[in-house]
Every structure is written in C-alpha cells, then in structure tokens.
Design a protein around this motif. Structure first.
Motif, PDB file in Angstrom:
ATOM      1  N   UNK A  41       0.867  -1.189   0.000  1.00  9.42           N
ATOM      2  CA  UNK A  41       0.000   0.000   0.000  1.00  9.42           C
ATOM      3  C   UNK A  41       0.901   1.236   0.000  1.00  9.42           C
ATOM      4  N   UNK A  42       0.944   1.901  -1.143  1.00  5.98           N
ATOM      5  CA  UNK A  42       1.772   3.109  -1.252  1.00  5.98           C
ATOM      6  C   UNK A  42       1.118   4.243  -0.468  1.00  5.98           C
ATOM      7  N   UNK A  43       1.897   5.259  -0.095  1.00  3.64           N
ATOM      8  CA  UNK A  43       1.349   6.359   0.711  1.00  3.64           C
ATOM      9  C   UNK A  43       0.198   7.067  -0.011  1.00  3.64           C
ATOM     10  N   UNK A  44      -0.732   7.545   0.790  1.00  5.92           N
ATOM     11  CA  UNK A  44      -1.817   8.375   0.275  1.00  5.92           C
ATOM     12  C   UNK A  44      -1.398   9.827   0.491  1.00  5.92           C
ATOM     13  N   UNK A  45      -1.405  10.593  -0.571  1.00  2.03           N
ATOM     14  CA  UNK A  45      -1.027  12.010  -0.457  1.00  2.03           C
ATOM     15  C   UNK A  45      -2.283  12.785  -0.063  1.00  2.03           C
ATOM     16  N   UNK A  91      11.271  13.343   5.393  1.00  2.00           N
ATOM     17  CA  UNK A  91      12.142  12.277   5.852  1.00  2.00           C
ATOM     18  C   UNK A  91      11.401  11.096   6.478  1.00  2.00           C
ATOM     19  N   UNK A  92      10.092  11.063   6.388  1.00  4.01           N
ATOM     20  CA  UNK A  92       9.387   9.914   6.974  1.00  4.01           C
ATOM     21  C   UNK A  92       8.301   9.428   6.017  1.00  4.01           C
ATOM     22  N   UNK A  93       8.746   8.964   4.866  1.00  4.74           N
ATOM     23  CA  UNK A  93       7.806   8.450   3.879  1.00  4.74           C
ATOM     24  C   UNK A  93       7.916   6.927   3.874  1.00  4.74           C
ATOM     25  N   UNK A  94       6.793   6.265   4.082  1.00  5.58           N
ATOM     26  CA  UNK A  94       6.835   4.809   4.173  1.00  5.58           C
ATOM     27  C   UNK A  94       5.784   4.141   3.313  1.00  5.58           C
ATOM     28  N   UNK A  95       6.035   2.876   2.999  1.00 11.54           N
ATOM     29  CA  UNK A  95       5.127   2.042   2.217  1.00 11.54           C
ATOM     30  C   UNK A  95       4.639   0.912   3.136  1.00 11.54           C
ATOM     31  N   UNK A  96       3.347   0.828   3.345  1.00 10.60           N
ATOM     32  CA  UNK A  96       2.785  -0.251   4.157  1.00 10.60           C
ATOM     33  C   UNK A  96       2.764  -1.540   3.345  1.00 10.60           C
ATOM     34  N   UNK A  97       2.965  -2.659   4.038  1.00 16.55           N
ATOM     35  CA  UNK A  97       2.865  -3.931   3.329  1.00 16.55           C
ATOM     36  C   UNK A  97       2.404  -5.027   4.282  1.00 16.55           C
ATOM     37  N   UNK A  98       1.891  -6.060   3.686  1.00 16.39           N
ATOM     38  CA  UNK A  98       1.519  -7.253   4.439  1.00 16.39           C
ATOM     39  C   UNK A  98       2.093  -8.462   3.713  1.00 16.39           C
ATOM     40  N   UNK A  99       2.742  -9.344   4.479  1.00 13.81           N
ATOM     41  CA  UNK A  99       3.282 -10.565   3.880  1.00 13.81           C
ATOM     42  C   UNK A  99       2.379 -11.764   4.193  1.00 13.81           C
ATOM     43  N   UNK A 100       1.166 -11.480   4.683  1.00 10.87           N
ATOM     44  CA  UNK A 100       0.225 -12.539   5.032  1.00 10.87           C
ATOM     45  C   UNK A 100       0.284 -12.906   6.492  1.00 10.87           C
ATOM     46  N   UNK A 101       1.369 -12.529   7.156  1.00  7.95           N
ATOM     47  CA  UNK A 101       1.523 -12.823   8.587  1.00  7.95           C
ATOM     48  C   UNK A 101       1.468 -11.514   9.382  1.00  7.95           C
ATOM     49  N   UNK A 103       1.753  -6.975   9.298  1.00  5.34           N
ATOM     50  CA  UNK A 103       1.670  -5.716   8.549  1.00  5.34           C
ATOM     51  C   UNK A 103       2.822  -4.864   9.060  1.00  5.34           C
ATOM     52  N   UNK A 104       3.589  -4.314   8.126  1.00  6.24           N
ATOM     53  CA  UNK A 104       4.761  -3.539   8.520  1.00  6.24           C
ATOM     54  C   UNK A 104       4.914  -2.358   7.556  1.00  6.24           C
ATOM     55  N   UNK A 105       5.935  -1.546   7.794  1.00  6.94           N
ATOM     56  CA  UNK A 105       6.214  -0.398   6.942  1.00  6.94           C
ATOM     57  C   UNK A 105       7.632  -0.493   6.420  1.00  6.94           C
ATOM     58  N   UNK A 106       7.797  -0.305   5.127  1.00  9.06           N
ATOM     59  CA  UNK A 106       9.129  -0.170   4.522  1.00  9.06           C
ATOM     60  C   UNK A 106       9.353   1.324   4.335  1.00  9.06           C
ATOM     61  N   UNK A 107      10.389   1.842   4.979  1.00  7.98           N
ATOM     62  CA  UNK A 107      10.634   3.287   4.957  1.00  7.98           C
ATOM     63  C   UNK A 107      11.596   3.662   3.835  1.00  7.98           C
ATOM     64  N   UNK A 108      11.403   4.888   3.327  1.00  8.40           N
ATOM     65  CA  UNK A 108      12.375   5.459   2.394  1.00  8.40           C
ATOM     66  C   UNK A 108      13.613   5.752   3.233  1.00  8.40           C
ATOM     67  N   UNK A 109      14.762   5.290   2.784  1.00  7.39           N
ATOM     68  CA  UNK A 109      15.972   5.360   3.601  1.00  7.39           C
ATOM     69  C   UNK A 109      16.686   6.701   3.602  1.00  7.39           C
ATOM     70  N   UNK A 110      16.161   7.683   2.939  1.00  6.55           N
ATOM     71  CA  UNK A 110      16.822   8.993   2.901  1.00  6.55           C
ATOM     72  C   UNK A 110      15.771  10.090   2.820  1.00  6.55           C
ATOM     73  N   UNK A 111      16.183  11.310   3.179  1.00  2.00           N
ATOM     74  CA  UNK A 111      15.267  12.450   3.085  1.00  2.00           C
ATOM     75  C   UNK A 111      15.043  12.795   1.613  1.00  2.00           C
ATOM     76  N   UNK A 112      13.805  13.104   1.297  1.00  8.22           N
ATOM     77  CA  UNK A 112      13.477  13.541  -0.067  1.00  8.22           C
ATOM     78  C   UNK A 112      13.449  15.060  -0.072  1.00  8.22           C
ATOM     79  N   UNK A 113      13.968  15.646  -1.147  1.00  9.10           N
ATOM     80  CA  UNK A 113      14.048  17.102  -1.220  1.00  9.10           C
ATOM     81  C   UNK A 113      13.487  17.598  -2.548  1.00  9.10           C
TER      82      UNK A 113
END
Length: 170
Positions: A41-45, A91-101, A103-113
């Motif tokens: 689930x990509x971020x909702x703007x 600096x805190x943009x994340x992508x939610x995901x579920x692997x079936x077990x 639900x977690x967040x994969x974070x963007x590893x750097x600040x976006x400018x």
C-alpha cells in the motif's frame, strides 16, 4: 550474523525534477521491490502532505516494472505542484505492506528534497528613459512650398474673379 531481508523494500524514491518554479508540475516516484505474496500500500497524499504546501494533482496507477525470481519491481508516481516557495525535506515516507503474517512499513531510507522557487526577477541594470520629445528642427522650403503655391493659386483665382466682375460692370 545474517539478517533476514525484509519482504518489501523501498529501493528508490525521489522528486523529479528536484527544483521547480512555483506552480510547475513535478513527480514523486517511489520504487519498491516486493516478494511474491506481499500486498503493498503506497502512501496516500493528503492535504496535510508537506504541511499542506504540496498539492496532489494526480495519483498515477502503480506500474509493474518487472518480475524476476519471485520479486516484483513496482513504481508508484504522483503528479504534484506547489504554490509556496520553499526547500521541502520529507524524511518519513513509508510504504505499508503485508506478507500474510504481519503488517509492517518499509521506509524510504533517505530524506526527499524538492525546491520550489519563485520566477527570478529581471535584475538587468538598464537605465529606463522617458519617451523622447520631437526634435526642434529648422523648416525647409519643401515643407511649406506646397502651401505657398496653393495660397498663390487661390489669390490668383480671387483676383481674376474680381477683375472679371469689375469689367462686367464697366
């Protein structure tokens, strides 16, 4: 020890272009790798994105870039604009995901400018002069010869008419 790799990873994220003029359109691109069986689930703007200073124009459908060895490469893009000049850092943009077990967040590893700038003012150092007045120039014969000629002709016609009138009476 070896760490287990997360089933979903943000492998790239950026604003494109990273410098724009006020009101210009730019994109936010997020690239993700997800293992088979994961839901992403990509971020909702929302209107609060970047403190409400960056506006969403269009959310572009998620693009499947490739699928190799059980890993999907996905790209999500958003078309954005801003009417408030600033240098924005996210600096805190994340992508939610579920692997079936879980639900977690994969974070963007750097600040976006993205830098939003105003149209540069024309600072050319030119002196601005008033509109010029007509030049005072001496008259030349060609300018008034025609009027003199007409006057002489009109006078000759009047004299002729007057003389004919005098002779006609006499």
């Amino acid at each position: 020890g070896a760490y287990a790799q997360e089933p979903v990873r943000v492998v790239g994220a950026d604003f494109e272009p990273s410098e724009v003029l006020i009101g210009d359109h730019f994109r936010l691109n997020i690239d993700v790798e997800a293992e088979d069986g994961c839901e992403v689930a990509f971020p909702t703007i929302t209107e609060e994105f970047a403190g409400g200073h960056i506006e969403l124009l269009e959310e572009i459908a998620t693009d499947t870039v490739s699928h190799k060895e059980g890993v999907w490469a996905l790209r999500k893009s958003y078309r954005l604009t801003s009417f408030e000049p600033a240098d924005y850092h996210l600096d805190s943009l994340g992508v939610l995901y579920s692997d079936g077990v879980k639900i977690d967040t994969a974070w963007v590893g750097h600040a976006l400018r993205v830098k939003v700038d105003i149209m540069p003012v024309d600072t050319a150092q030119k002196t601005i002069y008033d509109i010029k007045q007509p030049l005072k120039t001496p008259l030349v014969v060609e300018e008034f010869a025609g009027y003199v000629g007409l006057g002489v002709l009109a006078l000759a016609v009047l004299v002729d008419m007057h003389l004919k009138h005098l002779f006609a009476q006499g």
